[in-house]
Design an enzyme around this catalytic site. Sequence first.
Site, mmCIF file in Angstrom:
data_model
loop_
_atom_site.group_PDB
_atom_site.id
_atom_site.type_symbol
_atom_site.label_atom_id
_atom_site.label_comp_id
_atom_site.label_asym_id
_atom_site.label_seq_id
_atom_site.Cartn_x
_atom_site.Cartn_y
_atom_site.Cartn_z
ATOM 1 N N ASN A 139 0.822 -1.319 -0.148
ATOM 2 C CA ASN A 139 0.058 -0.069 0.061
ATOM 3 C C ASN A 139 0.899 1.272 -0.026
ATOM 4 O O ASN A 139 1.451 1.475 1.100
ATOM 5 C CB ASN A 139 -0.776 -0.090 1.333
ATOM 6 C CG ASN A 139 -1.702 1.233 1.519
ATOM 7 O OD1 ASN A 139 -1.876 2.081 0.513
ATOM 8 N ND2 ASN A 139 -2.166 1.222 2.752
ATOM 9 N N TRP A 140 1.010 1.877 -1.104
ATOM 10 C CA TRP A 140 1.916 3.038 -1.315
ATOM 11 C C TRP A 140 1.377 4.314 -0.505
ATOM 12 O O TRP A 140 2.128 5.198 -0.639
ATOM 13 C CB TRP A 140 2.511 3.151 -2.689
ATOM 14 C CG TRP A 140 3.404 2.325 -3.302
ATOM 15 C CD1 TRP A 140 3.592 1.119 -2.576
ATOM 16 C CD2 TRP A 140 4.082 2.497 -4.397
ATOM 17 N NE1 TRP A 140 4.776 0.576 -3.681
ATOM 18 C CE2 TRP A 140 5.037 1.414 -4.501
ATOM 19 C CE3 TRP A 140 4.499 3.781 -5.202
ATOM 20 C CZ2 TRP A 140 6.008 1.508 -5.582
ATOM 21 C CZ3 TRP A 140 5.190 3.806 -6.345
ATOM 22 C CH2 TRP A 140 6.155 2.559 -6.454
ATOM 23 N N LYS A 141 0.181 4.331 -0.287
ATOM 24 C CA LYS A 141 -0.535 5.433 0.375
ATOM 25 C C LYS A 141 -0.209 6.625 -0.508
ATOM 26 O O LYS A 141 -0.152 6.478 -1.754
ATOM 27 C CB LYS A 141 0.153 5.594 1.634
ATOM 28 C CG LYS A 141 -0.300 4.294 2.661
ATOM 29 C CD LYS A 141 0.262 4.691 4.026
ATOM 30 C CE LYS A 141 0.008 3.295 4.818
ATOM 31 N NZ LYS A 141 -0.035 3.566 6.300
ATOM 32 N N HIS A 147 -9.377 1.288 5.007
ATOM 33 C CA HIS A 147 -8.088 1.595 5.810
ATOM 34 C C HIS A 147 -8.464 2.498 6.953
ATOM 35 O O HIS A 147 -9.082 3.360 6.892
ATOM 36 C CB HIS A 147 -7.362 2.089 4.717
ATOM 37 C CG HIS A 147 -5.508 1.911 5.416
ATOM 38 N ND1 HIS A 147 -5.397 2.880 6.271
ATOM 39 C CD2 HIS A 147 -4.668 1.094 5.308
ATOM 40 C CE1 HIS A 147 -3.945 2.771 6.583
ATOM 41 N NE2 HIS A 147 -3.697 1.572 5.973
ATOM 42 N N GLU A 204 -6.812 4.816 7.998
ATOM 43 C CA GLU A 204 -6.372 6.161 7.658
ATOM 44 C C GLU A 204 -7.590 7.036 7.051
ATOM 45 O O GLU A 204 -7.924 8.228 7.086
ATOM 46 C CB GLU A 204 -5.182 6.258 6.661
ATOM 47 C CG GLU A 204 -3.937 6.202 7.676
ATOM 48 C CD GLU A 204 -2.804 5.483 6.823
ATOM 49 O OE1 GLU A 204 -2.559 5.646 5.820
ATOM 50 O OE2 GLU A 204 -1.739 5.128 7.421
ATOM 51 N N GLU A 219 -5.428 -4.669 10.853
ATOM 52 C CA GLU A 219 -4.526 -3.695 10.860
ATOM 53 C C GLU A 219 -4.717 -2.968 12.254
ATOM 54 O O GLU A 219 -5.587 -1.812 12.241
ATOM 55 C CB GLU A 219 -4.371 -2.746 9.859
ATOM 56 C CG GLU A 219 -3.943 -3.565 8.505
ATOM 57 C CD GLU A 219 -3.450 -2.378 7.607
ATOM 58 O OE1 GLU A 219 -2.361 -2.671 7.012
ATOM 59 O OE2 GLU A 219 -3.941 -1.461 7.232
ATOM 60 N N GLY A 247 2.910 2.150 10.685
ATOM 61 C CA GLY A 247 3.848 2.996 10.584
ATOM 62 C C GLY A 247 4.550 3.454 11.944
ATOM 63 O O GLY A 247 5.340 4.512 11.999
ATOM 64 N N SER A 272 3.432 -2.187 10.415
ATOM 65 C CA SER A 272 4.936 -2.228 10.677
ATOM 66 C C SER A 272 5.495 -3.646 10.154
ATOM 67 O O SER A 272 6.345 -4.352 10.913
ATOM 68 C CB SER A 272 4.975 -2.260 12.081
ATOM 69 O OG SER A 272 4.877 -0.732 12.232
ATOM 70 N N GLY A 305 2.678 -1.109 4.230
ATOM 71 C CA GLY A 305 2.932 0.217 3.862
ATOM 72 C C GLY A 305 4.114 0.585 3.468
ATOM 73 O O GLY A 305 4.633 0.350 2.462
ATOM 74 N N GLY A 306 4.944 1.301 4.419
ATOM 75 C CA GLY A 306 6.273 1.922 4.311
ATOM 76 C C GLY A 306 7.271 0.652 3.549
ATOM 77 O O GLY A 306 8.047 1.312 2.698
HETATM 78 P P1 PGA Z 1 3.001 0.369 7.545
HETATM 79 O O1 PGA Z 1 1.547 0.484 7.039
HETATM 80 O O2 PGA Z 1 3.394 -1.061 6.931
HETATM 81 O O3 PGA Z 1 3.739 1.433 7.192
HETATM 82 O O4 PGA Z 1 2.993 -0.050 9.230
HETATM 83 C C1 PGA Z 1 0.502 -0.646 7.050
HETATM 84 C C2 PGA Z 1 -0.628 -0.217 6.534
HETATM 85 O O5 PGA Z 1 -1.310 1.129 6.673
HETATM 86 O O6 PGA Z 1 -1.350 -0.624 5.353
#
Ligand code: PGA
Length: 258
Positions: free
Chosen positions: A12-14, A99, A101, A169, A175, A214, A235-236
């Site tokens: 997930n590149w956000k 998600h 966010e 999640e 993150g 994470s 994500g990251g």
């Molecule tokens: P992260 O994000 O791997 O950077 O913790 C996960 C996500 O939000 O899908």
Amino acid sequence: MTVSIKPLVAGNWKMHGVTADLGELTQMVAGFDLDLQAKTDLLVCLPATLIFRAVEAAKNGALAIGGQDCHSAPSGAHTGDIAAEMIADAGGEAVIVGHSERRADHHESDEMVRAKAEAARRAGLTAIICVGETAEQRRAEETLAVLEAQLAGSVPEEWEAGEIVIAYEPVWAIGTGETPSAADIADAHRFMRDTLTASFGERAVATRLLYGGSVKPGNAAELLAIDNVDGALIGGASLKAADLLAIAGVYMEGGAAG
Ligand code: PGA
């Protein structure tokens, strides 16, 4: 009964990535070789602006491209929104919905998330439905109650096996570099499997349950080996081809048997 589930490693590149970053994607396509393809599916969910270009870049490769959100309607007066049909039209195969966010930044309710998941199905996309507790809810020992309510509210009634994926999640793990203990993840995933199976029977037995929050190359082997963890949402660490491929590569070493 043991059901074998092909894992899914999803990035997930956000809100990261411009065309200059497509080189990472090209490297992911190249690194996702036949041996790895046999062990796991690989998907990268990109900003909408990159989907079409990424699908071109991934052409002839097995790497799938997806979106990060969609509107519930197929079209209409919704400035700035994107229909599931548009993601499919650009060549996307999946979309993340709910998600945390988006639940936080855009006040998305379970009902809205469910409508988006239904839209994904209508457009022929796999819906990756995200659930997870906040730090406060965890402290209050409400984790399983939150998961139960989010699953009840966000998962559509109608779906066929394989059409939905659930991502657990924990909001506090996203993150932050923190992750729940393996035992806590195992409990949450067992609970989700049981809850979904009680509602949906057979279809839920083979539904992929991803862990997200994470996940890094350094902890992927441990996390992906947990019972009922059928892959990860990342994500990251999905922004760099080397990291994403290292995480997926855990399945090659036979170290993960979730
Ligand atoms: P992260 O994000 O791997 O950077 O913790 C996960 C996500 O939000 O899908």
